[in-house]
Write a protein that holds these residues in place. Structure first.
Motif, mmCIF file in Angstrom:
data_model
loop_
_atom_site.group_PDB
_atom_site.id
_atom_site.type_symbol
_atom_site.label_atom_id
_atom_site.label_comp_id
_atom_site.label_asym_id
_atom_site.label_seq_id
_atom_site.Cartn_x
_atom_site.Cartn_y
_atom_site.Cartn_z
ATOM 1 N N PRO A 189 4.463 0.640 8.127
ATOM 2 C CA PRO A 189 3.656 0.883 9.330
ATOM 3 C C PRO A 189 2.723 2.068 9.117
ATOM 4 C CG PRO A 189 5.891 1.679 9.659
ATOM 5 C CD PRO A 189 5.887 0.970 8.335
ATOM 6 N N LEU A 190 1.609 2.059 9.842
ATOM 7 C CA LEU A 190 0.621 3.117 9.737
ATOM 8 C C LEU A 190 0.703 4.120 10.876
ATOM 9 C CD1 LEU A 190 -2.518 1.098 8.564
ATOM 10 C CD2 LEU A 190 -1.057 2.601 7.197
ATOM 11 N N GLY A 191 1.640 3.904 11.786
ATOM 12 C CA GLY A 191 1.749 4.803 12.922
ATOM 13 C C GLY A 191 0.855 4.419 14.081
ATOM 14 N N LEU A 192 0.079 3.352 13.925
ATOM 15 C CA LEU A 192 -0.766 2.869 15.013
ATOM 16 C C LEU A 192 0.084 2.098 16.006
ATOM 17 C CD1 LEU A 192 -3.803 1.575 12.916
ATOM 18 C CD2 LEU A 192 -3.670 3.707 14.224
ATOM 19 N N PRO A 193 -0.367 1.991 17.263
ATOM 20 C CA PRO A 193 0.369 1.160 18.229
ATOM 21 C C PRO A 193 0.576 -0.247 17.685
ATOM 22 C CG PRO A 193 -1.308 2.454 19.347
ATOM 23 C CD PRO A 193 -1.528 2.646 17.880
ATOM 24 N N GLU A 194 1.786 -0.751 17.860
ATOM 25 C CA GLU A 194 2.126 -2.045 17.268
ATOM 26 C C GLU A 194 1.253 -3.171 17.803
ATOM 27 O OE1 GLU A 194 5.859 -5.119 16.857
ATOM 28 O OE2 GLU A 194 5.895 -3.505 18.304
ATOM 29 N N GLU A 195 0.769 -3.035 19.061
ATOM 30 C CA GLU A 195 -0.028 -4.103 19.638
ATOM 31 C C GLU A 195 -1.341 -4.333 18.902
ATOM 32 O OE1 GLU A 195 -0.501 -0.411 22.310
ATOM 33 O OE2 GLU A 195 1.080 -1.473 21.228
ATOM 34 N N TYR A 196 -1.749 -3.361 18.064
ATOM 35 C CA TYR A 196 -2.956 -3.563 17.276
ATOM 36 C C TYR A 196 -2.721 -4.580 16.161
ATOM 37 C CZ TYR A 196 -4.835 0.662 19.512
ATOM 38 O OH TYR A 196 -5.274 1.586 20.410
ATOM 39 N N GLY A 197 -1.477 -4.777 15.777
ATOM 40 C CA GLY A 197 -1.165 -5.735 14.719
ATOM 41 C C GLY A 197 -1.624 -5.299 13.346
ATOM 42 N N ILE A 198 -1.678 -3.987 13.098
ATOM 43 C CA ILE A 198 -2.199 -3.462 11.837
ATOM 44 C C ILE A 198 -1.087 -2.718 11.095
ATOM 45 C CG2 ILE A 198 -3.871 -1.896 10.781
ATOM 46 C CD1 ILE A 198 -5.719 -2.426 13.101
ATOM 47 N N ALA A 199 -0.932 -3.042 9.818
ATOM 48 C CA ALA A 199 0.030 -2.357 8.957
ATOM 49 C C ALA A 199 -0.626 -2.070 7.616
ATOM 50 C CB ALA A 199 1.294 -3.202 8.777
ATOM 51 N N GLY A 200 -0.003 -1.204 6.842
ATOM 52 C CA GLY A 200 -0.556 -0.826 5.546
ATOM 53 C C GLY A 200 0.334 -1.274 4.407
ATOM 54 N N GLY A 201 -0.205 -1.180 3.200
ATOM 55 C CA GLY A 201 0.558 -1.561 2.023
ATOM 56 C C GLY A 201 -0.017 -0.939 0.769
ATOM 57 N N ALA A 202 0.770 -0.944 -0.268
ATOM 58 C CA ALA A 202 0.334 -0.475 -1.584
ATOM 59 C C ALA A 202 0.956 -1.393 -2.623
ATOM 60 C CB ALA A 202 0.754 0.973 -1.812
ATOM 61 N N PHE A 203 0.272 -1.572 -3.748
ATOM 62 C CA PHE A 203 0.786 -2.495 -4.758
ATOM 63 C C PHE A 203 0.399 -2.019 -6.158
ATOM 64 C CE2 PHE A 203 -3.299 -4.128 -3.292
ATOM 65 C CZ PHE A 203 -4.000 -4.324 -4.475
ATOM 66 N N TYR A 204 1.130 -2.556 -7.109
ATOM 67 C CA TYR A 204 0.876 -2.303 -8.532
ATOM 68 C C TYR A 204 1.091 -3.621 -9.265
ATOM 69 C CZ TYR A 204 1.921 -0.916 -13.349
ATOM 70 O OH TYR A 204 1.948 -0.821 -14.716
ATOM 71 N N ASP A 205 0.055 -4.088 -9.958
ATOM 72 C CA ASP A 205 0.116 -5.327 -10.721
ATOM 73 C C ASP A 205 -0.121 -5.027 -12.194
ATOM 74 O OD1 ASP A 205 0.315 -6.463 -8.246
ATOM 75 O OD2 ASP A 205 -1.547 -7.606 -8.342
ATOM 76 N N MET A 206 0.583 -5.771 -13.034
ATOM 77 C CA MET A 206 0.297 -5.691 -14.466
ATOM 78 C C MET A 206 0.511 -7.074 -15.066
ATOM 79 S SD MET A 206 3.618 -3.679 -15.996
ATOM 80 C CE MET A 206 5.293 -4.285 -15.748
ATOM 81 N N GLY A 207 -0.325 -7.412 -16.031
ATOM 82 C CA GLY A 207 -0.190 -8.725 -16.622
ATOM 83 C C GLY A 207 -1.253 -8.967 -17.675
ATOM 84 N N SER A 208 -1.187 -10.164 -18.253
ATOM 85 C CA SER A 208 -2.127 -10.528 -19.296
ATOM 86 C C SER A 208 -2.260 -12.041 -19.376
ATOM 87 C CB SER A 208 -1.674 -9.971 -20.657
ATOM 88 O OG SER A 208 -2.607 -10.289 -21.666
ATOM 89 N N LEU A 209 -3.411 -12.469 -19.914
ATOM 90 C CA LEU A 209 -3.700 -13.875 -20.170
ATOM 91 C C LEU A 209 -4.259 -13.965 -21.589
ATOM 92 C CD1 LEU A 209 -4.167 -16.829 -19.086
ATOM 93 C CD2 LEU A 209 -6.446 -16.041 -18.404
#
Length: 778
Positions: A696-716
């Motif tokens: 959660p971002l601390g915003l009122p829940e009724e806004y329907g907004i949340a945050g996230g972070a990610f880390y990807d690694m890979g190869s082709l």
């Protein structure tokens, strides 16, 4: 409608009361001053004849039956008054007068008018047909003020259930000739009453934000006016209380209860403040787990071996139900009918554990006489019966009937599904009653699109989850863009031959003819498949695929690899394949975590022009931490395409890693590339790992907004045959990306905004630092 033509029911009711009570009041008011009451001697009457006047539709016999007075019968003044009241309360007459004239009783009535038509005015939210189904007043029937008031209340309640607490419904009549009236319900619908705030009192373990996610009722707010509105519905609150109870009990809080729910309406009656007063209690874990029986000759060892619950695990009623189901299957496998598993729970308040003894007992010999199904106007009976594991004549198992009811609701075909058992024709038989209410299960959409590369095209799609009421799935879509034509069709029968065997078939066709592209393609395929369970959490799909592909119109400046691959022309691929999946998201021991594993292979060479083995695998795990405020997930997946006997893959066969596989890069942005032309060639091998946290971002829940972070690694990597071309990044080369996400719940779906930065990449890779997608969950 004129005001002179309107007569309210309330006014009519007042005039009737004056007929009965006004006489006594007038006598009291007209008594002279100093009047001293004299003793009253009870008076009785005997009528040799009864004359009825004023009735036109109601027969004389009907009037006499309501009055309860017969010719020659001696009646008292009180009985005469009772006769008057009976006639008034019959609802057939607008006014009634009883006048004794010697030996004759004259009953003079004015009949209630006949309803000419029933109309509704001022309604838009609910149409006339929906409201007409709620009222009992009908054309050509006698008008009843009391019934009209009840009808108005029913219509008002319908609006309240839609969250319009300020709705007002007023029944009024318009006088017509021949003692007829038009009955008009004047409707003031009012506005939606939104949930201004959802709050909780007494919760310590879980925050208001987490508990609001459990509820069916949602909270409205400033931004929600633009993206989603929710309304207050009193019946939904009861459902929310059950959701809260299930949520806490599945996490070991066995003493949880909701003391009360208060709903305070704002002064303007356009909003409600809802507060849940809860008691969480203590969290309990499983203690000693055992199985016992008093049935002679029954060995409990096979039953104990089937118990998956272990001491120290957080208590959950779902695990109890799953264990009971497994133990009952063991009993059936041993030929033991009517075995009941009764969990005996011993509470240990000192160490906060619950000892569970699964007691095996011999239940009553009760059989299923029949299964009666009602309300399914579209869905065939057999679709509903397939959700039962029992048939007529089988032993009755209450737990299995409850599970069948859940499976019927999970179909998604019905807005309501009730399953109940009642006594049958004999004491040892029961009848299962199934009452369902159908709901829409299909969608049809049309649209158009335009792009500078593909041109203008028409897009249409049809989706039906209950095709012809058979429980079958049907999907069809078409796109007619000049540069990118697509056609897709899929069909699935989830209960093939009446068993837990899913049959599916998919057909697809795609043709690209783009002047800006390096090459054009034509691809078509057909894939029939069967999917069936192989364990409690495992399913296996077997399939056959026939695919046609043609690579043509190759640009002269394209890579030498692509030009050589196009010389093969059109070719057919024929393969057999399978995919095994293991899913614990619903049946795992931890309600906050789940694992999804997949492994599959396609074996090409059963006919066709090529021989190959394609292998794919993926593993995804997800859990919640910090009192379920933060969601953590990890995914590892990979694929290998191996052609044998001198065959080679083509650019239309190889993997291309787009943002859906590894974020931070354009489609075809990483992997082998022609050093001279910089063309993306795809690869026969890929591997990627994705790690993500959502918070959660601390915003009122009724806004329907949340945050996230990610880390990807890979190869082709690994393009296969290079045809003397100089290929960059043909070997494993690890890319790494970090990013931030913004999740937004909107009416068109959960949107996801990604901002990325590559930590490790190659010089010719094509980055994509921003991406907007429809968010999905595994």
């Amino acid at each position: 409608m004129t005001e002179q033509g309107r007569v309210t029911q309330r006014g009519t009711a007042r005039r009737k009361r004056m007929t009965a009570a006004g006489v006594a009041a007038l006598l009291a008011l007209s008594a002279p001053a100093g009047f001293v009451p004299q003793p009253v001697v009870a008076q009785s009457y005997s009528f040799s004849s009864v004359v009825i006047e004023g009735n036109r539709r109601v027969e004389d016999g009907t009037v006499l039956s309501y009055a309860g007075i017969s010719r020659g019968q001696r009646v008292s003044g009180a009985e005469l008054n009772d006769a008057y009241q009976n006639l008034v309360q019959s609802g057939l007459f607008e006014s009634v007068e009883l006048t004794p004239r010697g030996n004759t009783l004259v009953i003079e009535v004015v009949e209630q008018p006949t309803i000419n038509i029933v109309n509704f005015e001022g309604n838009s939210r609910l149409n006339d047909e929906e409201l007409a189904a709620l009222v009992q007043s009908r054309s050509r029937r006698a008008y009843s003020p009391a019934q009209a008031e009840r009808d108005a209340a029913a219509v008002t309640e319908a609006y309240i259930q839609q969250g319009r607490l300020s709705a007002i419904v007023s029944p009024k009549i318009i006088r017509r000739s021949d003692n007829r009236v038009d009955l008009v319900f004047e409707v003031f619908e009012g506005g939606n009453v939104e949930i201004e705030r959802l709050s909780f009192v007494g919760n310590r373990v879980y925050s208001d934000r987490r508990l609001r996610r459990v509820l069916e009722t949602k909270q409205a707010g400033l931004l929600r006016l633009l993206v989603q509105r929710d309304t207050y519905v009193s019946d939904r609150i009861e459902f929310d209380k059950q959701l809260l109870r299930d949520f806490y009990q599945s996490r070991g809080y066995v003493d949880f209860r909701t003391n009360s729910v208060s709903a305070e309406v704002t002064r303007e009656r356009d909003g409600v403040f809802v507060t849940f007063n809860v008691v969480e209690g203590q969290q309990f874990k499983f203690g000693r787990i055992s199985a016992s029986t008093d049935i002679e000759g029954l060995d409990t060892l096979p039953f104990r071996e089937e118990i998956r619950v272990r001491p120290g695990v957080v208590y959950s009623p779902l695990q109890i139900e799953n264990t009971i189901e497994r133990l009952e299957r063991v009993a059936l496998a041993q030929g033991q009918d009517f075995i009941r598993v009764e969990p005996q729970v011993t509470r240990n308040d000192r160490d906060l554990t619950l000892d569970v003894d699964f007691r095996l007992t011999r239940g009553p010999r009760v059989f299923v006489e029949r299964i009666d199904i009602e309300g399914n106007t579209t869905t065939l009976d057999r679709v509903i019966r397939q959700q039962f594991r029992v048939v007529e004549g089988d032993p009755f198992n209450p737990r299995e009937i409850r599970a069948s009811a859940e499976r019927i609701r999970a179909l998604g075909f019905f807005s309501n599904a009730d399953v109940n058992a009642r006594e049958g024709s004999t004491a040892d038989q029961v009848v299962i009653d199934v009452d369902v209410t159908e709901q829409p299960t299909g969608s049809l959409s049309f649209g158009a699109n335009f792009s500078t590369s593909d041109g203008f095209g028409i897009v249409a799609s049809l989706s039906e989850r209950n095709f012809l009421g058979r429980g079958q799935l049907l999907n069809f879509s078409i796109s007619t863009a000049e540069g990118n034509q697509r056609l897709a069709f899929s069909f699935a029968e989830p209960a093939f031959l009446g068993r837990d065997l899913r049959f599916g078939i998919g057909l697809s066709y795609r043709q690209t003819d783009n002047d800006d592209a390096l090459y054009d393609t034509t691809r078509a395929s057909i894939q029939p498949s069967f999917t069936f369970p192989v364990s409690e959490n495992g399913r296996l799909q077997v399939r056959y695929t026939a695919a046609y592909s043609d690579l043509f119109g190759v640009d002269e400046d394209a890579s030498v690899i692509i030009r050589n691959e196009a010389r093969d022309g059109a070719r057919w691929d024929s393969s057999l394949g399978y995919t095994y999946s293991y899913d614990t998201r619903r049946t795992g021991l931890n309600p906050n975590a789940g694992v999804l594993l997949r492994f599959g292979q396609n074996l090409g060479g059963l006919g066709g022009d090529t021989r190959f083995i394609e292998t794919t695998a993926s593993a995804t795990a997800q859990t919640t931490v910090m009192n379920e405020e933060v969601t953590v997930s990890a995914t590892i997946e990979g694929g290998a395409l191996n052609y044998i006997d001198g065959d080679n893959s083509r650019v239309t066969d190889r993997y291309f890693m787009g943002p859906s596989v590894m974020r931070g890069f354009e489609p075809g942005g990483i992997g082998p590339r022609d050093a001279d032309t910089d063309d993306a060639l795809g690869g026969n091998l890929y591997a990627v790992a994705r790690f993500e946290v959502q918070f959660p971002l601390g915003l009122p829940e009724e806004y329907g907004i949340a945050g996230g972070a990610f880390y990807d690694m890979g190869s082709l990597w690994d393009v296969g045959e290079t045809y003397t071309a100089d290929v960059l990044y043909d070997d494993f080369s690890l890319r790494q990306v970090v990013g931030l996400s913004l999740f937004w719940e909107t009416p068109i779906g959960p949107l996801r905004f990604n901002w990325t930065e590559a930590l490790a990449k190659e010089d010719e890779d094509e980055e994509q630092n921003f991406d907007l997608t429809i968010s999905t969950q595994f």
